[in-house]
Design a protein around this motif. Sequence first.
Motif, PDB file in Angstrom:
ATOM      1  N   LYS A   1      -4.059   5.320 -17.917  1.00  0.00           N
ATOM      2  CA  LYS A   1      -5.224   5.921 -17.257  1.00  0.00           C
ATOM      3  C   LYS A   1      -6.052   6.271 -18.538  1.00  0.00           C
ATOM      4  CE  LYS A   1      -6.818   9.950 -14.355  1.00  0.00           C
ATOM      5  NZ  LYS A   1      -6.257  11.334 -14.117  1.00  0.00           N
ATOM      6  N   ASP A   2      -5.747   6.484 -19.645  1.00  0.00           N
ATOM      7  CA  ASP A   2      -6.641   6.855 -20.822  1.00  0.00           C
ATOM      8  C   ASP A   2      -7.015   5.606 -21.234  1.00  0.00           C
ATOM      9  OD1 ASP A   2      -6.131   9.331 -20.870  1.00  0.00           O
ATOM     10  OD2 ASP A   2      -4.487   9.355 -22.346  1.00  0.00           O
ATOM     11  N   LEU A   3      -6.699   4.470 -20.965  1.00  0.00           N
ATOM     12  CA  LEU A   3      -7.162   3.120 -21.433  1.00  0.00           C
ATOM     13  C   LEU A   3      -8.119   2.564 -20.434  1.00  0.00           C
ATOM     14  CD1 LEU A   3      -4.063   1.515 -23.005  1.00  0.00           C
ATOM     15  CD2 LEU A   3      -6.297   1.835 -24.118  1.00  0.00           C
ATOM     16  N   GLY A   4      -8.354   3.252 -19.122  1.00  0.00           N
ATOM     17  CA  GLY A   4      -9.270   2.945 -17.981  1.00  0.00           C
ATOM     18  C   GLY A   4      -8.447   1.973 -17.307  1.00  0.00           C
ATOM     19  N   VAL A   5      -7.082   1.674 -17.283  1.00  0.00           N
ATOM     20  CA  VAL A   5      -6.422   0.736 -16.501  1.00  0.00           C
ATOM     21  C   VAL A   5      -6.270   1.370 -15.143  1.00  0.00           C
ATOM     22  CG1 VAL A   5      -4.549  -0.477 -16.230  1.00  0.00           C
ATOM     23  CG2 VAL A   5      -5.029  -0.181 -18.509  1.00  0.00           C
ATOM     24  N   PRO A   6      -6.339   0.615 -14.140  1.00  0.00           N
ATOM     25  CA  PRO A   6      -6.113   0.918 -12.673  1.00  0.00           C
ATOM     26  C   PRO A   6      -4.716   1.224 -12.496  1.00  0.00           C
ATOM     27  CG  PRO A   6      -7.589  -0.831 -12.612  1.00  0.00           C
ATOM     28  CD  PRO A   6      -7.078  -0.823 -13.839  1.00  0.00           C
TER      29      PRO A   6
ATOM     30  N   TYR B   1      -5.294  -1.556  -8.460  1.00  0.00           N
ATOM     31  CA  TYR B   1      -5.444  -2.938  -8.952  1.00  0.00           C
ATOM     32  C   TYR B   1      -5.050  -4.079  -7.986  1.00  0.00           C
ATOM     33  CZ  TYR B   1      -5.260  -4.735 -13.904  1.00  0.00           C
ATOM     34  OH  TYR B   1      -5.707  -5.113 -15.154  1.00  0.00           O
ATOM     35  N   LEU B   2      -4.204  -3.805  -6.967  1.00  0.00           N
ATOM     36  CA  LEU B   2      -3.869  -4.743  -5.909  1.00  0.00           C
ATOM     37  C   LEU B   2      -5.269  -4.950  -5.159  1.00  0.00           C
ATOM     38  CD1 LEU B   2      -0.169  -4.446  -4.754  1.00  0.00           C
ATOM     39  CD2 LEU B   2      -1.343  -6.408  -5.693  1.00  0.00           C
ATOM     40  N   GLU B   3      -5.768  -3.798  -4.651  1.00  0.00           N
ATOM     41  CA  GLU B   3      -7.108  -3.960  -3.934  1.00  0.00           C
ATOM     42  C   GLU B   3      -8.246  -4.537  -4.560  1.00  0.00           C
ATOM     43  OE1 GLU B   3      -6.291   0.536  -2.073  1.00  0.00           O
ATOM     44  OE2 GLU B   3      -8.035   0.306  -3.623  1.00  0.00           O
ATOM     45  N   MET B   4      -8.143  -4.548  -6.055  1.00  0.00           N
ATOM     46  CA  MET B   4      -9.445  -5.429  -6.750  1.00  0.00           C
ATOM     47  C   MET B   4      -8.943  -6.856  -6.315  1.00  0.00           C
ATOM     48  SD  MET B   4      -9.537  -2.844 -10.010  1.00  0.00           S
ATOM     49  CE  MET B   4      -9.480  -4.334 -11.275  1.00  0.00           C
ATOM     50  N   LEU B   5      -7.624  -7.398  -6.586  1.00  0.00           N
ATOM     51  CA  LEU B   5      -7.081  -8.438  -6.632  1.00  0.00           C
ATOM     52  C   LEU B   5      -7.492  -9.133  -5.206  1.00  0.00           C
ATOM     53  CD1 LEU B   5      -3.874  -8.000  -8.709  1.00  0.00           C
ATOM     54  CD2 LEU B   5      -5.820  -9.880  -9.098  1.00  0.00           C
ATOM     55  N   VAL B   6      -7.340  -8.378  -4.233  1.00  0.00           N
ATOM     56  CA  VAL B   6      -7.374  -8.968  -3.039  1.00  0.00           C
ATOM     57  C   VAL B   6      -8.923  -9.130  -2.491  1.00  0.00           C
ATOM     58  CG1 VAL B   6      -7.282  -8.360  -0.353  1.00  0.00           C
ATOM     59  CG2 VAL B   6      -5.294  -7.796  -1.898  1.00  0.00           C
ATOM     60  N   ASP B   7      -9.821  -7.930  -3.274  1.00  0.00           N
ATOM     61  CA  ASP B   7     -11.125  -8.136  -2.993  1.00  0.00           C
ATOM     62  C   ASP B   7     -11.521  -9.389  -3.875  1.00  0.00           C
ATOM     63  OD1 ASP B   7     -11.239  -6.070  -1.414  1.00  0.00           O
ATOM     64  OD2 ASP B   7     -12.173  -4.480  -2.886  1.00  0.00           O
ATOM     65  N   GLY B   8     -11.130  -9.762  -4.770  1.00  0.00           N
ATOM     66  CA  GLY B   8     -11.418 -10.817  -5.527  1.00  0.00           C
ATOM     67  C   GLY B   8     -10.924 -12.328  -5.068  1.00  0.00           C
ATOM     68  N   GLY B   9     -10.235 -12.134  -4.123  1.00  0.00           N
ATOM     69  CA  GLY B   9      -9.710 -13.523  -3.518  1.00  0.00           C
ATOM     70  C   GLY B   9      -8.315 -13.685  -3.524  1.00  0.00           C
ATOM     71  N   ALA B  10      -7.311 -12.968  -4.053  1.00  0.00           N
ATOM     72  CA  ALA B  10      -6.183 -13.372  -4.447  1.00  0.00           C
ATOM     73  C   ALA B  10      -5.232 -13.266  -3.211  1.00  0.00           C
ATOM     74  CB  ALA B  10      -5.582 -12.402  -5.265  1.00  0.00           C
TER      75      ALA B  10
ATOM     76  N   VAL C   1       0.999  -2.777   2.357  1.00  0.00           N
ATOM     77  CA  VAL C   1      -0.548  -2.430   2.310  1.00  0.00           C
ATOM     78  C   VAL C   1      -1.171  -3.519   2.687  1.00  0.00           C
ATOM     79  CG1 VAL C   1      -0.066  -0.980  -0.008  1.00  0.00           C
ATOM     80  CG2 VAL C   1      -0.461  -3.630  -0.370  1.00  0.00           C
ATOM     81  N   ASP C   2      -2.598  -3.215   3.112  1.00  0.00           N
ATOM     82  CA  ASP C   2      -3.501  -4.110   3.485  1.00  0.00           C
ATOM     83  C   ASP C   2      -3.557  -5.280   2.478  1.00  0.00           C
ATOM     84  OD1 ASP C   2      -3.860  -2.723   5.680  1.00  0.00           O
ATOM     85  OD2 ASP C   2      -5.425  -1.968   4.893  1.00  0.00           O
ATOM     86  N   GLY C   3      -3.828  -6.519   2.824  1.00  0.00           N
ATOM     87  CA  GLY C   3      -3.976  -7.560   1.871  1.00  0.00           C
ATOM     88  C   GLY C   3      -2.819  -8.540   1.829  1.00  0.00           C
ATOM     89  N   VAL C   4      -1.503  -7.958   2.085  1.00  0.00           N
ATOM     90  CA  VAL C   4      -0.515  -9.054   2.326  1.00  0.00           C
ATOM     91  C   VAL C   4      -0.640  -9.568   3.700  1.00  0.00           C
ATOM     92  CG1 VAL C   4       1.873  -8.889   2.503  1.00  0.00           C
ATOM     93  CG2 VAL C   4       0.998  -7.362   1.068  1.00  0.00           C
ATOM     94  N   ILE C   5      -0.899 -11.256   3.307  1.00  0.00           N
ATOM     95  CA  ILE C   5      -1.286 -12.132   4.330  1.00  0.00           C
ATOM     96  C   ILE C   5      -0.166 -12.138   5.470  1.00  0.00           C
ATOM     97  CG2 ILE C   5      -2.381 -14.101   4.950  1.00  0.00           C
ATOM     98  CD1 ILE C   5      -3.536 -14.367   2.387  1.00  0.00           C
ATOM     99  N   ASP C   6       0.931 -12.460   4.775  1.00  0.00           N
ATOM    100  CA  ASP C   6       2.196 -12.772   5.638  1.00  0.00           C
ATOM    101  C   ASP C   6       3.344 -12.589   4.977  1.00  0.00           C
ATOM    102  OD1 ASP C   6       3.177 -13.736   8.022  1.00  0.00           O
ATOM    103  OD2 ASP C   6       2.306 -15.695   8.047  1.00  0.00           O
ATOM    104  N   ILE C   7       4.667 -12.932   5.811  1.00  0.00           N
ATOM    105  CA  ILE C   7       6.023 -12.883   5.035  1.00  0.00           C
ATOM    106  C   ILE C   7       6.332 -14.376   5.212  1.00  0.00           C
ATOM    107  CG2 ILE C   7       8.232 -11.963   5.617  1.00  0.00           C
ATOM    108  CD1 ILE C   7       6.740  -9.502   7.008  1.00  0.00           C
ATOM    109  N   VAL C   8       6.436 -14.932   4.029  1.00  0.00           N
ATOM    110  CA  VAL C   8       6.828 -16.394   4.145  1.00  0.00           C
ATOM    111  C   VAL C   8       8.239 -16.808   3.537  1.00  0.00           C
ATOM    112  CG1 VAL C   8       4.500 -16.822   4.267  1.00  0.00           C
ATOM    113  CG2 VAL C   8       5.610 -16.753   2.059  1.00  0.00           C
ATOM    114  N   THR C   9       8.525 -17.923   3.842  1.00  0.00           N
ATOM    115  CA  THR C   9       9.908 -18.447   3.304  1.00  0.00           C
ATOM    116  C   THR C   9       9.614 -19.166   1.893  1.00  0.00           C
ATOM    117  OG1 THR C   9       9.609 -20.505   4.129  1.00  0.00           O
ATOM    118  CG2 THR C   9      10.610 -19.074   5.718  1.00  0.00           C
TER     119      THR C   9
END
Lengths: 166, 105
Positions: free
Chosen positions: A103-108, A113-122, A142-150
Amino acid sequence: MADEQRKIAFICSKGNLDMAYPALVMGWAALGNGIDVTIFFTFWGMDMINKARIDHLEIPPVANASMKMNMMGVPGYVGIPQFLGAFPGMTPIATSLMNKKMKDLGVPTVREYLEMLVDGGAKLYACKMSVDMFGLKKDDFVDGVIDIVTAGDFMDMTEGAQIIFI
Amino acid sequence: MATKTIAGKTVQVNDEGFMTNPAEWTKEIAIEMAREEGIESLTDAHWKVIDYARQSAASSGASPTLRTITTGSGVSTKDLFALFPKGPAKKVAKIAGLGKPEGCV
């Protein structure tokens, strides 16, 4: 830039707090540089996308030879005696220490972080075998998980990608 | 140090094409740089990001990271990636006449 689109796929297999960050940091850097990012969560790594677990990842001091007391302000590289690490409360202490440093380093947080990644297209996927083993459903993630895959699906979707196992 | 002539002005750039002296930057250079990066025209939303990046770099001395931009300018991550597709970190910095972002987040 090369003509061919560069792609990176991460396999997240660990649920400890310290092991959650590598894919998040590198994935975010990859997106920022225009690289396609796919993340496959398997086994304990599913804690990173599990609604009930994502905000409660921990780092245990037991069997972690690199965790020294200088993180707590003790000079030098004095180890934490393993039997002390096993005391109740030691894991929460180590966890809150790490969360504070981040937190002190400004790391989410992992969730943000996962929300940022999903918003960025991951693209995020959960591993079918692990989901079955742990008795989870897509609703547990969480939202952003597209599917359960093999594992086979994962191989198909990462053709030509550089794969990083964490 | 290499130089590059862009929008009628000769500016200093590094090996990767990032300008090394932010003072040499002009709005015309930004427009031209954006075209080179595949962004045909810069809208108000683009300028909001570019202006913020330049202000942030001027006050902190470091090219801002994407998270610095989103938290500081109020532009969402989604919008940032839509405005500067395929690698906003490098694109914003290049168009704003700054070096590569310093920092990992």
